[in-house]
Design a protein around this motif. Structure first.
Motif, PDB file in Angstrom:
ATOM      1  N   ALA A  13      34.513  73.210  30.640  1.00 49.85           N
ATOM      2  CA  ALA A  13      35.159  71.917  30.397  1.00 49.85           C
ATOM      3  C   ALA A  13      35.168  71.556  28.913  1.00 49.85           C
ATOM      4  O   ALA A  13      36.060  70.861  28.439  1.00 49.85           O
ATOM      5  CB  ALA A  13      34.461  70.829  31.201  1.00 49.85           C
ATOM      6  N   GLU A  14      34.198  72.003  28.164  1.00 50.28           N
ATOM      7  CA  GLU A  14      34.115  71.711  26.726  1.00 50.28           C
ATOM      8  C   GLU A  14      33.729  72.972  25.971  1.00 50.28           C
ATOM      9  O   GLU A  14      33.464  74.013  26.576  1.00 50.28           O
ATOM     10  CB  GLU A  14      33.096  70.599  26.479  1.00 50.28           C
ATOM     11  CG  GLU A  14      31.744  70.881  27.093  1.00 50.28           C
ATOM     12  CD  GLU A  14      30.865  69.654  27.113  1.00 50.28           C
ATOM     13  OE1 GLU A  14      29.727  69.796  26.670  1.00 50.28           O
ATOM     14  OE2 GLU A  14      31.315  68.593  27.549  1.00 50.28           O
ATOM     15  N   ALA A  15      33.724  72.892  24.663  1.00 58.84           N
ATOM     16  CA  ALA A  15      33.406  74.052  23.835  1.00 58.84           C
ATOM     17  C   ALA A  15      31.952  74.462  24.045  1.00 58.84           C
ATOM     18  O   ALA A  15      31.042  73.641  23.982  1.00 58.84           O
ATOM     19  CB  ALA A  15      33.648  73.736  22.372  1.00 58.84           C
ATOM     20  N   THR A  16      31.747  75.719  24.327  1.00 57.25           N
ATOM     21  CA  THR A  16      30.402  76.243  24.552  1.00 57.25           C
ATOM     22  C   THR A  16      30.149  77.418  23.618  1.00 57.25           C
ATOM     23  O   THR A  16      31.065  77.945  22.986  1.00 57.25           O
ATOM     24  CB  THR A  16      30.231  76.728  26.007  1.00 57.25           C
ATOM     25  OG1 THR A  16      31.141  77.804  26.242  1.00 57.25           O
ATOM     26  CG2 THR A  16      30.475  75.618  27.003  1.00 57.25           C
ATOM     27  N   ALA A  17      28.910  77.822  23.547  1.00 56.02           N
ATOM     28  CA  ALA A  17      28.562  78.998  22.763  1.00 56.02           C
ATOM     29  C   ALA A  17      29.037  80.249  23.496  1.00 56.02           C
ATOM     30  O   ALA A  17      28.979  80.322  24.722  1.00 56.02           O
ATOM     31  CB  ALA A  17      27.058  79.057  22.540  1.00 56.02           C
ATOM     32  N   ASN A  18      29.501  81.209  22.760  1.00 56.11           N
ATOM     33  CA  ASN A  18      29.983  82.450  23.340  1.00 56.11           C
ATOM     34  C   ASN A  18      28.785  83.368  23.590  1.00 56.11           C
ATOM     35  O   ASN A  18      28.064  83.722  22.659  1.00 56.11           O
ATOM     36  CB  ASN A  18      30.977  83.099  22.382  1.00 56.11           C
ATOM     37  CG  ASN A  18      31.718  84.249  23.016  1.00 56.11           C
ATOM     38  OD1 ASN A  18      31.455  84.633  24.147  1.00 56.11           O
ATOM     39  ND2 ASN A  18      32.664  84.793  22.268  1.00 56.11           N
ATOM     40  N   PRO A  41      25.176  74.970  27.213  1.00 58.86           N
ATOM     41  CA  PRO A  41      25.029  76.383  27.583  1.00 58.86           C
ATOM     42  C   PRO A  41      26.361  76.945  28.079  1.00 58.86           C
ATOM     43  O   PRO A  41      27.207  76.197  28.574  1.00 58.86           O
ATOM     44  CB  PRO A  41      23.995  76.347  28.706  1.00 58.86           C
ATOM     45  CG  PRO A  41      24.117  74.996  29.290  1.00 58.86           C
ATOM     46  CD  PRO A  41      24.513  74.084  28.161  1.00 58.86           C
ATOM     47  N   PRO A  42      26.574  78.247  27.986  1.00 54.51           N
ATOM     48  CA  PRO A  42      27.843  78.839  28.422  1.00 54.51           C
ATOM     49  C   PRO A  42      27.884  79.045  29.938  1.00 54.51           C
ATOM     50  O   PRO A  42      27.967  80.158  30.440  1.00 54.51           O
ATOM     51  CB  PRO A  42      27.884  80.157  27.671  1.00 54.51           C
ATOM     52  CG  PRO A  42      26.464  80.505  27.461  1.00 54.51           C
ATOM     53  CD  PRO A  42      25.730  79.226  27.293  1.00 54.51           C
ATOM     54  N   VAL A  43      27.819  77.952  30.688  1.00 54.81           N
ATOM     55  CA  VAL A  43      27.860  78.003  32.152  1.00 54.81           C
ATOM     56  C   VAL A  43      29.116  77.268  32.618  1.00 54.81           C
ATOM     57  O   VAL A  43      29.389  76.147  32.189  1.00 54.81           O
ATOM     58  CB  VAL A  43      26.592  77.346  32.747  1.00 54.81           C
ATOM     59  CG1 VAL A  43      26.671  77.336  34.264  1.00 54.81           C
ATOM     60  CG2 VAL A  43      25.351  78.067  32.278  1.00 54.81           C
TER      61      VAL A  43
END
Length: 125
Positions: free
Chosen positions: A65-70, A54-56
């Protein structure tokens, strides 16, 4: 997954343009609806497709810290769905009224059709 969605989006755009170039007003309206869905899918796909993260942002970091959904494309798509539904409803009523006035749904015949005579026009409000 993105490749499959890119092909599907291209197919949606192709079908939408084909329907928009037709003569029937109903097919044109369907083309507008499919075009709106294709644009929404394009925006949504451009914002990355990740389901697990999740984009949190954690409290101790400034960036994820890692690739998340925008989340921005998701918010834009939700807004666009509401706007496109109201736009489609307006066009549907407009097409129905044009059909009532001209008696046809062919756009070429609508250009040359005479409006039906009303027995008594409204006399103000």
């Amino acid at each position: 997954m993105e490749t499959g969605l890119a092909i599907l989006i291209g197919l949606f755009f192709t079908v939408a343009v084909y329907l928009l170039l037709s003569k029937s007003i109903v097919r044109i309206l369907l083309g507008i609806a499919i075009l709106g869905n294709a644009v929404n899918m394009l925006i949504f796909t451009a914002g990355r497709l990740t389901r697990e993260v999740p984009p949190v942002i954690p409290n101790d970091l400034y960036v994820p810290a890692e690739a998340t959904a925008n989340p921005l494309p998701q918010a834009l798509v939700l807004t666009a769905i509401v706007i496109s539904f109201s736009f489609f409803a307006f066009l549907l009523v407009l097409a129905f009224r044009a059909y009532q006035e001209t008696g046809t749904d062919d756009v070429n015949e609508m250009r040359i059709a005479e409006p039906k005579d009303d027995p008594a026009p409204p006399q103000g409000y």
